[in-house]
Write an enzyme that holds these catalytic residues in place. Structure first.
Site, PDB file in Angstrom:
ATOM      1  N   HIS A   1      -2.975   6.286   4.782  1.00 33.55           N
ATOM      2  CA  HIS A   1      -1.554   6.428   5.073  1.00 33.55           C
ATOM      3  C   HIS A   1      -1.061   7.793   4.589  1.00 33.55           C
ATOM      4  CE1 HIS A   1      -1.683   2.347   6.147  1.00 33.55           C
ATOM      5  NE2 HIS A   1      -0.985   1.792   5.177  1.00 33.55           N
TER       6      HIS A   1
ATOM      7  N   CYS B   1       0.816  -1.216   0.000  1.00 33.13           N
ATOM      8  CA  CYS B   1       0.000   0.000   0.000  1.00 33.13           C
ATOM      9  C   CYS B   1       0.851   1.268   0.000  1.00 33.13           C
ATOM     10  CB  CYS B   1      -0.959  -0.013   1.187  1.00 33.13           C
ATOM     11  SG  CYS B   1      -0.176  -0.443   2.766  1.00 33.13           S
TER      12      CYS B   1
END
Length: 336
Positions: A242, A130
């Site tokens: 994130h 990711c």
């Protein structure tokens, strides 16, 4: 998209699997049937796809009969055990785990970055980490224009990257901390509420596994081992999305305005860069969305051709499920 697919989701009861189901609906992916697969512990649960209830089945080597497309996010060991069988049975497999990412025969693909690599697949395509995905979506347009000598990235990763139970644990820890109760640890090696922590196994080199993934995957995806990459990955008490602080050295000089212009025209990117008005990417804004947000672009005067960027994206969507489905969509459009 003319063809309809018989789709199976491995790890359907997990956070990424649930997001895959949601995105398949949102994007009207052409499905003729959907099979939901999980471990024996979750088999028998009923999940809804649209208004249709689907019973979760136990994953076995017989699960791939009459399946065209497998979207896998059930853990690396599970992928290693079952995905070769799916490929043997003629399925196209897109794997969200780290099991096959560095296999030289398996393309590691971000559609906005290196979709052409997917066309060389032999039945199996790997989805990158990711953190790597959002970083390279932001850096590839700059790399194409002026080259990259070095990347220094520090990540601020949400707990949802560790699964739904980690989200629940952070909420529980936060309540316990505010009430002065004992902090219980299940998913994390340290208290996560009101803390930042390193949350991945460490290697003899001193790097952790997540940092090495970002380094190795960057070289493979860009097909350029000459780029220096230094990564520090940290878990923060954020539920979703994130954030990354990225410092780059480019081969040729690029100004801040030029970088903004390039990124404003790049696929998958939303430029949000006006700090004087408190406008820059935030995790709370990125959560639940599909873009990679870039802001705080500024010159690093400590090196000759240096830039700093702040990059934020939803790790369950673009960092996992969406990237997987985009690969399938583009392959369908090319009928490969």
């Amino acid at each position: 998209m003319d063809r309809e697919y018989r789709v199976a989701i491995m790890g359907a009861t997990g956070a990424v699997g649930a997001t895959m189901m949601l995105l398949l609906q949102e994007r009207n992916f052409p499905i003729s049937s959907l099979k939901l697969l999980s471990s024996h512990r979750s088999a028998g649960n009923v999940l809804e796809f649209g208004e249709e209830p689907i019973v979760v089945e136990e994953l076995t080597h017989q699960s791939f009969e009459d399946i065209d497309l497998v979207l896998a996010s059930a853990g690396g060991s599970v992928s290693k055990e079952f995905l070769p069988t799916a490929v043997e049975k003629g399925c196209l497999v897109i794997d969200n785990t780290s099991a096959f990412r560095m296999d030289p025969d398996v393309p590691l693909v971000i559609p906005e970055v290196n979709m052409q690599a997917a066309l060389r697949h032999k039945g199996l395509i790997a989805n990158p980490n990711c953190s790597t995905i959002q970083m390279l979506v932001a850096l590839k347009p700059i790399y194409d224009k002026v080259g990259l000598k070095r990347i220094v990235v520090s990540t601020y990763q949400s707990v949802s990257g560790k699964g739904g139970s980690a989200v629940d644990e952070l909420i529980g820890q936060t309540i316990s901390a505010l009430e002065g109760q004992e902090i219980k640890l299940d998913n994390f090696p340290h208290q996560m509420a009101f803390n930042v922590a390193f949350d991945w196994p460490f290697l003899d080199s001193g790097d952790n596994e997540e940092e090495i993934k970002m380094i190795n995957e960057t070289h493979k995806i860009l097909d350029d081992d000459s780029i220096g990459v230094s990564a520090t990955t940290v878990r923060v008490p954020v539920l979703y999305a994130h954030s990354e602080s990225i410092n780059i050295e480019t081969e040729d000089k690029i100004t801040v305005d030029q970088a903004r212009q390039i990124l404003s025209e790049a696929p998958g990117i939303v430029l949000n860069d006006d700090p004087s008005k408190q406008k820059y990417p935030l995790a709370v804004d990125a959560a639940g969305t599909d873009h990679v947000y870039v802001g705080r672009i500024r010159e690093d005067k400590s090196v000759e051709n240096g830039l700093n960027l702040w990059v934020v994206a939803d790790n369950l969507r673009k960092g996992a499920a969406l990237n997987t489905i985009q690969i399938a969509e583009m392959l369908n459009q090319s009928q490969v």
